[in-house]
Design a protein around this motif. Structure first.
Motif, PDB file in Angstrom:
ATOM      1  N   SER A 221       1.051  -1.517  -0.196  1.00 54.92           N
ATOM      2  CA  SER A 221       0.026  -0.068   0.065  1.00 54.92           C
ATOM      3  C   SER A 221       0.555   1.622   0.191  1.00 54.92           C
ATOM      4  O   SER A 221       0.302   2.394   0.102  1.00 54.92           O
ATOM      5  N   ASP A 222       2.139   1.409   0.330  1.00 57.06           N
ATOM      6  CA  ASP A 222       3.142   2.294   0.743  1.00 57.06           C
ATOM      7  C   ASP A 222       3.947   2.689  -0.470  1.00 57.06           C
ATOM      8  O   ASP A 222       4.882   3.221  -0.846  1.00 57.06           O
ATOM      9  N   ALA A 223       3.400   1.565  -2.282  1.00 54.88           N
ATOM     10  CA  ALA A 223       5.218   1.311  -2.944  1.00 54.88           C
ATOM     11  C   ALA A 223       4.672   2.850  -4.043  1.00 54.88           C
ATOM     12  O   ALA A 223       5.513   3.478  -3.903  1.00 54.88           O
ATOM     13  N   LEU A 224       3.197   3.006  -3.818  1.00 57.36           N
ATOM     14  CA  LEU A 224       2.907   5.136  -4.412  1.00 57.36           C
ATOM     15  C   LEU A 224       4.131   5.982  -3.753  1.00 57.36           C
ATOM     16  O   LEU A 224       4.479   6.570  -4.684  1.00 57.36           O
ATOM     17  N   GLU A 225       4.268   6.046  -2.125  1.00 61.92           N
ATOM     18  CA  GLU A 225       4.402   6.973  -1.954  1.00 61.92           C
ATOM     19  C   GLU A 225       5.867   6.919  -1.715  1.00 61.92           C
ATOM     20  O   GLU A 225       6.798   7.550  -2.177  1.00 61.92           O
ATOM     21  N   LEU A 226       6.955   5.638  -1.932  1.00 61.50           N
ATOM     22  CA  LEU A 226       7.987   5.580  -2.056  1.00 61.50           C
ATOM     23  C   LEU A 226       8.210   5.480  -3.055  1.00 61.50           C
ATOM     24  O   LEU A 226       9.591   6.429  -3.161  1.00 61.50           O
ATOM     25  N   PHE A 227       7.587   5.651  -4.332  1.00 61.03           N
ATOM     26  CA  PHE A 227       8.399   4.770  -5.979  1.00 61.03           C
ATOM     27  C   PHE A 227       8.459   6.954  -5.956  1.00 61.03           C
ATOM     28  O   PHE A 227       9.759   7.528  -6.409  1.00 61.03           O
ATOM     29  N   ARG A 228       6.938   8.113  -5.342  1.00 57.56           N
ATOM     30  CA  ARG A 228       7.545   9.272  -5.520  1.00 57.56           C
ATOM     31  C   ARG A 228       8.475  10.135  -4.702  1.00 57.56           C
ATOM     32  O   ARG A 228       8.530  11.044  -5.635  1.00 57.56           O
ATOM     33  N   LYS A 229       8.785   9.482  -3.791  1.00 56.06           N
ATOM     34  CA  LYS A 229       9.784   9.665  -2.922  1.00 56.06           C
ATOM     35  C   LYS A 229      10.901   9.809  -3.363  1.00 56.06           C
ATOM     36  O   LYS A 229      11.682  10.823  -3.466  1.00 56.06           O
ATOM     37  N   VAL A 230      11.409   8.496  -4.096  1.00 54.04           N
ATOM     38  CA  VAL A 230      12.425   8.149  -4.902  1.00 54.04           C
ATOM     39  C   VAL A 230      12.768   9.067  -5.563  1.00 54.04           C
ATOM     40  O   VAL A 230      13.813   9.791  -6.019  1.00 54.04           O
ATOM     41  N   MET A 231      12.193   9.532  -6.814  1.00 47.74           N
ATOM     42  CA  MET A 231      11.594  10.469  -7.442  1.00 47.74           C
ATOM     43  C   MET A 231      12.497  12.005  -6.976  1.00 47.74           C
ATOM     44  O   MET A 231      12.649  12.290  -7.556  1.00 47.74           O
ATOM     45  N   ILE A 232      11.461  12.019  -6.803  1.00 47.88           N
ATOM     46  CA  ILE A 232      12.459  13.496  -6.095  1.00 47.88           C
ATOM     47  C   ILE A 232      12.898  13.828  -5.166  1.00 47.88           C
ATOM     48  O   ILE A 232      13.451  14.802  -5.397  1.00 47.88           O
ATOM     49  N   ALA A 233      13.557  12.634  -4.317  1.00 47.16           N
ATOM     50  CA  ALA A 233      15.235  12.486  -3.653  1.00 47.16           C
ATOM     51  C   ALA A 233      16.137  12.789  -5.310  1.00 47.16           C
ATOM     52  O   ALA A 233      17.044  13.856  -4.828  1.00 47.16           O
ATOM     53  N   SER A 234      15.830  11.065  -6.274  1.00 44.11           N
ATOM     54  CA  SER A 234      16.926  12.242  -7.129  1.00 44.11           C
ATOM     55  C   SER A 234      16.868  13.808  -7.832  1.00 44.11           C
ATOM     56  O   SER A 234      18.159  13.973  -8.127  1.00 44.11           O
ATOM     57  N   ALA A 235      16.160  13.812  -7.668  1.00 45.46           N
ATOM     58  CA  ALA A 235      16.186  14.916  -8.403  1.00 45.46           C
ATOM     59  C   ALA A 235      16.242  16.754  -7.297  1.00 45.46           C
ATOM     60  O   ALA A 235      16.016  18.049  -7.374  1.00 45.46           O
ATOM     61  N   ALA A 236      16.198  16.248  -5.922  1.00 46.04           N
ATOM     62  CA  ALA A 236      16.725  16.867  -4.731  1.00 46.04           C
ATOM     63  C   ALA A 236      18.293  17.932  -5.034  1.00 46.04           C
ATOM     64  O   ALA A 236      19.074  17.313  -4.283  1.00 46.04           O
ATOM     65  N   VAL A 237      18.308  19.045  -5.388  1.00 45.81           N
ATOM     66  CA  VAL A 237      19.577  19.574  -5.593  1.00 45.81           C
ATOM     67  C   VAL A 237      20.203  19.780  -4.449  1.00 45.81           C
ATOM     68  O   VAL A 237      19.197  20.648  -2.803  1.00 45.81           O
ATOM     69  N   PRO A 238      21.593  19.625  -3.674  1.00 53.12           N
ATOM     70  CA  PRO A 238      21.715  19.809  -2.313  1.00 53.12           C
ATOM     71  C   PRO A 238      21.650  21.805  -2.040  1.00 53.12           C
ATOM     72  O   PRO A 238      22.192  22.120  -2.476  1.00 53.12           O
ATOM     73  N   VAL A 239      20.996  21.773  -0.813  1.00 55.95           N
ATOM     74  CA  VAL A 239      20.940  22.996  -0.214  1.00 55.95           C
ATOM     75  C   VAL A 239      19.953  23.516  -1.072  1.00 55.95           C
ATOM     76  O   VAL A 239      18.988  24.465  -0.318  1.00 55.95           O
ATOM     77  N   VAL A 240      19.535  23.459  -2.080  1.00 56.77           N
ATOM     78  CA  VAL A 240      18.169  24.834  -3.384  1.00 56.77           C
ATOM     79  C   VAL A 240      17.162  23.646  -2.357  1.00 56.77           C
ATOM     80  O   VAL A 240      16.614  24.420  -2.303  1.00 56.77           O
ATOM     81  N   PHE A 241      16.971  21.956  -2.483  1.00 58.49           N
ATOM     82  CA  PHE A 241      15.938  21.911  -2.078  1.00 58.49           C
ATOM     83  C   PHE A 241      16.200  20.946  -1.096  1.00 58.49           C
ATOM     84  O   PHE A 241      17.141  20.499  -0.748  1.00 58.49           O
ATOM     85  N   PRO A 242      15.631  20.813  -0.117  1.00 55.95           N
ATOM     86  CA  PRO A 242      15.875  19.772   1.319  1.00 55.95           C
ATOM     87  C   PRO A 242      15.565  18.537   1.377  1.00 55.95           C
ATOM     88  O   PRO A 242      15.133  17.511  -0.027  1.00 55.95           O
ATOM     89  N   PRO A 243      16.797  17.761   1.460  1.00 60.89           N
ATOM     90  CA  PRO A 243      16.854  16.081   1.409  1.00 60.89           C
ATOM     91  C   PRO A 243      15.490  15.401   1.525  1.00 60.89           C
ATOM     92  O   PRO A 243      14.252  15.868   2.282  1.00 60.89           O
ATOM     93  N   ILE A 244      15.555  14.640   1.026  1.00 60.01           N
ATOM     94  CA  ILE A 244      14.412  13.573   1.974  1.00 60.01           C
ATOM     95  C   ILE A 244      14.848  12.550   2.671  1.00 60.01           C
ATOM     96  O   ILE A 244      16.360  12.160   2.140  1.00 60.01           O
ATOM     97  N   TYR A 245      13.895  11.647   3.764  1.00 62.65           N
ATOM     98  CA  TYR A 245      14.505  11.211   4.554  1.00 62.65           C
ATOM     99  C   TYR A 245      13.734   9.894   4.299  1.00 62.65           C
ATOM    100  O   TYR A 245      12.286  10.044   4.126  1.00 62.65           O
ATOM    101  N   ILE A 246      14.155   8.907   4.066  1.00 63.79           N
ATOM    102  CA  ILE A 246      14.092   7.529   3.976  1.00 63.79           C
ATOM    103  C   ILE A 246      14.017   6.647   4.751  1.00 63.79           C
ATOM    104  O   ILE A 246      15.311   6.677   5.665  1.00 63.79           O
ATOM    105  N   PRO A 247      12.529   6.321   5.799  1.00 63.82           N
ATOM    106  CA  PRO A 247      13.361   5.518   6.381  1.00 63.82           C
ATOM    107  C   PRO A 247      12.884   3.730   6.925  1.00 63.82           C
ATOM    108  O   PRO A 247      13.522   2.988   5.472  1.00 63.82           O
TER     109      PRO A 247
END
Length: 403
Positions: A221-247
């Motif tokens: 049930s949490d697959a879609l949430e993780l999928f989106r989170k990884v996509m956003i993390a991959s584009a999270a430019v350090p300092v510009v965008f906040p890091p993505i924290y993954i449990p």
């Protein structure tokens, strides 16, 4: 996306050093348990990108067996792999190239698609093929900076982990990456195809590769949430965008990994040391390739150095230095893929933004420039793109350099 670094980043960095920050609690996995890190409930969907992964190797074998069952690729077929690089707004070029490739009528269905940064945003659409071209085009020809990020107040910049909010990008991702897309990706995974996206685990200073199609096919049930989170993390430019924290879990304990732009560690990747293709063939009883494999690399930038008079002040020296570092890193990554392709018998093909095209702009996501980039990629592919057969500056003995 790492190329999107401006004066604001450096000002924010300096201010953060002197500011009194309200830090977010963060519990990274200790170094001694790095080898044990896994996703709760989804073992085998992530791997360190700089070492061999037994889990990904096992999945490789399973993917080849799935192919046999589904009849996706047969003996004698040409099997294609696609690797899409970072590049911020320049990702519009790669999107246009893919759509033009569809119009040309010879775009393959890829066995494996990999993506980093802006390439991570493109990769799911590229993986699913022409049916998703309209959405891919819309993303790269209609968005602007306001659909990607929102700058914080000056006080907000010095009190947190980034100068901007990525809420607009998260909203955009939610709009396009939905349950139907996840279902479609899962269906392709079961046929033997794979989708990988790369991020950077900042505490470990290591690349992490995510088996996105396995996440989609997990049924959780949490697959879609993780999928989106990884996509956003991959584009999270350090300092510009906040890091993505993954449990994550390791050694029986729970932690949270800090993930940032995959381009910090790789501008583009294939599969590197994670997989051993010859060993996989032997396990299936094949001592030699039964198909003709090839890899296509889309580098969303110009490869030729661009001359620019740099003012002798930090606000000019710093961004120019970082841009030069990224350009050089990207070339190195292309050479790494080329070496792997030569070792594993893959036909190598490279595309990049034409060196003569002027892509300079003050706003990274200037829609006018992105439309020019999209149209350039589209027209080049529509009328038969001449793929470069070697990395930039490399000339084989026979002198062949283009398809």
């Amino acid at each position: 996306m790492v190329k999107f670094i401006s004066l604001q980043v450096y000002l924010a960095s300096i201010m953060t050093l002197t500011g009194c920050a309200a830090l977010r609690p963060h519990f990274p996995p200790p170094q001694q348990v790095e080898a044990q890190v896994k996703m709760p409930g989804m073992p085998g969907v992530r791997a360190w990108g700089d070492e061999f992964s037994p889990a990904f190797q096992k999945d490789l074998i399973e993917s080849l067996r799935q192919e046999q069952r589904s009849g996706l690729f047969r003996e004698g077929d040409i099997v294609s792999i696609l690797a899409i690089s970072g590049g911020g707004g320049d990702g519009a070029f790669g999107a246009g190239l893919l759509c033009g490739w569809t119009a040309a009528g010879n775009r393959p269905s890829f066995k494996l698609v990999t993506g980093i940064s802006t390439g991570a945003l493109t990769a799911p659409f590229a993986f699913l093929g022409p049916a998703y071209d309209d959405k891919l085009k819309k993303i790269y020809t209609t968005i602007s900076s306001k659909e990607i990020f929102k700058l914080k107040s000056l006080f907000g910049m010095v009190q947190t982990d980034a100068i901007a909010l990525n809420d607009p990008l998260a909203k955009l991702t939610t709009e396009y990456v939905d349950e139907k897309m996840l279902k479609d990706i899962a269906a392709e995974h079961l046929k033997g195809r794979r989708l990988y996206i790369g991020t950077t685990a900042l505490d470990a200073q290591r690349p992490v590769i995510w088996n996105m199609s396995a996440i989609a096919a997990s049924g959780r049930s949490d697959a879609l949430e993780l999928f989106r989170k990884v996509m956003i993390a991959s584009a999270a430019v350090p300092v510009v965008f906040p890091p993505i924290y993954i449990p994550v879990e390791a050694g029986g304990n729970s932690y949270d990994e800090m993930h940032v732009d995959g381009g910090v560690t790789n501008q583009v990747f294939l599969y590197g040391p994670m997989l051993n293709l010859p060993a996989g063939r032997k396990i299936l009883g094949h001592d030699r390739p039964l198909r003709k494999p090839r890899v296509f690399v889309i580098r969303n930038t110009r490869l030729k150095p661009t001359w620019l008079a740099v003012k002798p002040v930090m606000r000019s020296i710093a961004p120019r230095s970082v841009a030069s570092l990224i350009k050089a890193q990207g070339v190195g990554d292309i050479y790494r893929i080329y070496v792997i392709a030569q070792r594993d018998g893959l036909d190598f093909n490279l595309a990049h933004i034409p060196d003569e095209l002027d892509t300079n702009r003050s706003d990274e996501f200037n829609s006018q420039v992105m439309n020019v980039l999209f149209d350039t990629g589209y027209n080049l592919a529509r009328y038969g793109y001449r793929w470069q057969k070697t990395p930039p500056g490399f000339f084989p003995e026979n002198g062949a350099g283009y398809e």
